[in-house]
Scaffold this active site. Sequence first.
Site: not given
Ligand code: GLC
Length: 552
Positions: A97, A198, A327-328
């Site tokens: 990531d 990300d 995960h979101d």
């Molecule tokens: C992305 C990630 C999320 C995180 C955000 C800020 O959307 O998937 O989990 O909170 O970025 O980094």
Amino acid sequence: MKQWWKESVIYQVYPRSFADSNGDGIGDLNGITEHLDYLKELGIDVIWLSPIYQSPNDDNGYDISDYRAIMKEFGTMEDFDRMLAEAHKRGIKILMDLVVNHTSDEHAWFVESRKSKDNPYRDYYIWKDGKDGKEPNNWGSNFGGSAWQYDEATDMYYLHCFSKKQPDLNWENEKVRKEVYDMMTWWCEKGIDGFRMDVINMISKDQTFPDGPVEDGLYGNHQPYVCDGPKIHEYLKEMNREVLSKYDIMTVGEALNTKIEHAMQYAGEESGELNMVFHFEHVSLGETLVGKWTNKKVPLKELKQTLNKWQTQFEGKAWNSLYWDNHDQPRVVSRFGNDSPMYRVVSAKMLATCLHMMKGTPYVFQGEELGMTNAYYDNLEDYRDIETINAYHELTENGLITEEEMMECIKNIGRDNARTPMQWDKTANAGFTTGTPWLKVNPNYLLINAEDERKDPNSVFHYYKKLIALRKEYEIIVNGRFESLMDDSEEIYAYERILGDERMLVACNFTDKEVECCLFDAVSQGKELISNYKQHKKGILRPYEARVLLYK
Ligand code: GLC
Ligand code: CA
């Protein structure tokens, strides 16, 4: 063109919740290494690892304080190297990531940057003067409150599109870009196999920083000036030239609120940017004035129109990623399927079929292959996610939603639904930890767990395994052209894939009723590739039935 990442299935590991090897309640790298054989058995090709870098964990690792160090709770660099080697030994690749829209406020660059206006690191971040004693503009942060944080030391504000502990990097500054490319090169030299990037489409901000439209009566929306910004394609092409093109790696960019025209460039076959992106259109359906916080179900027709649009517009020009979960997002069987005991298994298989038979690279989020469900915790104290907790306070305290309604929305859409620990077996805490898990285990682990499902040939696990294996066997699944069918149906998602003189017919019933469907009756000879029912009824799809037929 033949490319390995088009033929791969990717499995996302959220390390914190995957497997805890030392009993501190937090998943870790050694826990992942211990379960590589499980992933090998499932048949996946690539692991996407959510961030494992040093982090104060304001946003579970998406706030990085050192890009070249491992988070203490997760282990050491030696543990990482061992995990990478063990994965490679099994033919599994590792995707890291890459979180470079922002860092943690505890990153050395930011610690320097905030010290003084003439600090060499000042321009690594986005600093602005206040306006009339208030924030520089009306932008809200994605995690609630203003996107600007006042900093006393220099009497200025810094931008944070996420939490105030996640200051946004200033990509206009060439030095920042160089630092990021060096860091990426460092990981590539270690032998990793690619990056999931990300919120990468947010790195180029409109430099006039105008106020955003006020939709919910609190803050302005920054997205029109931040997502798919003015220099985004320039930066990605530069990153490609400087780093990506030098290695045999794959890339997938998370593209928040992206427009399809931009996504086609990010993921364009010829554009020299990324290999594919995650768009949000199908997971944003049903959003309201208070953003994602809703407890309503999305009508199937809207879901179909959205996904079909991406399938058809990308044909021959760009490459899609395919995902329901990460995960979101909440658990797909709870969101688009039916997680009641009667239909959970069959609807989880139906959803998997619908997604994996489309054109693109499929992603499986840990536990999805078991048909894991939403958490449905009743008390706010049982949730850990910063987004959930902030939104609860902001929306209920401003009277935009009642506390009861908000709890229902959290059960429906909150991010912790995906983050409850992986359900390995029937022992205490689902075999995730011998200690106290950082987030409560879903009590349904006695019914839903990897150990039982591996033994049961009719389980969701074995169905995913078969879907993944089919992709390796039939080229039409990778390369066939997509054509939608039954566009007007509100119950059935049907489409065909076409390659040469071969056709593959896919039909999925998204309801708990029997629904008329004549598609299969018209085909006299064909081979059933997979189905979640052993017997079919003529002219009908049974509740949540999915069928895939290959014919000429
Ligand atoms: C992305 C990630 C999320 C995180 C955000 C800020 O959307 O998937 O989990 O909170 O970025 O980094
Ligand atoms: Ca641990």
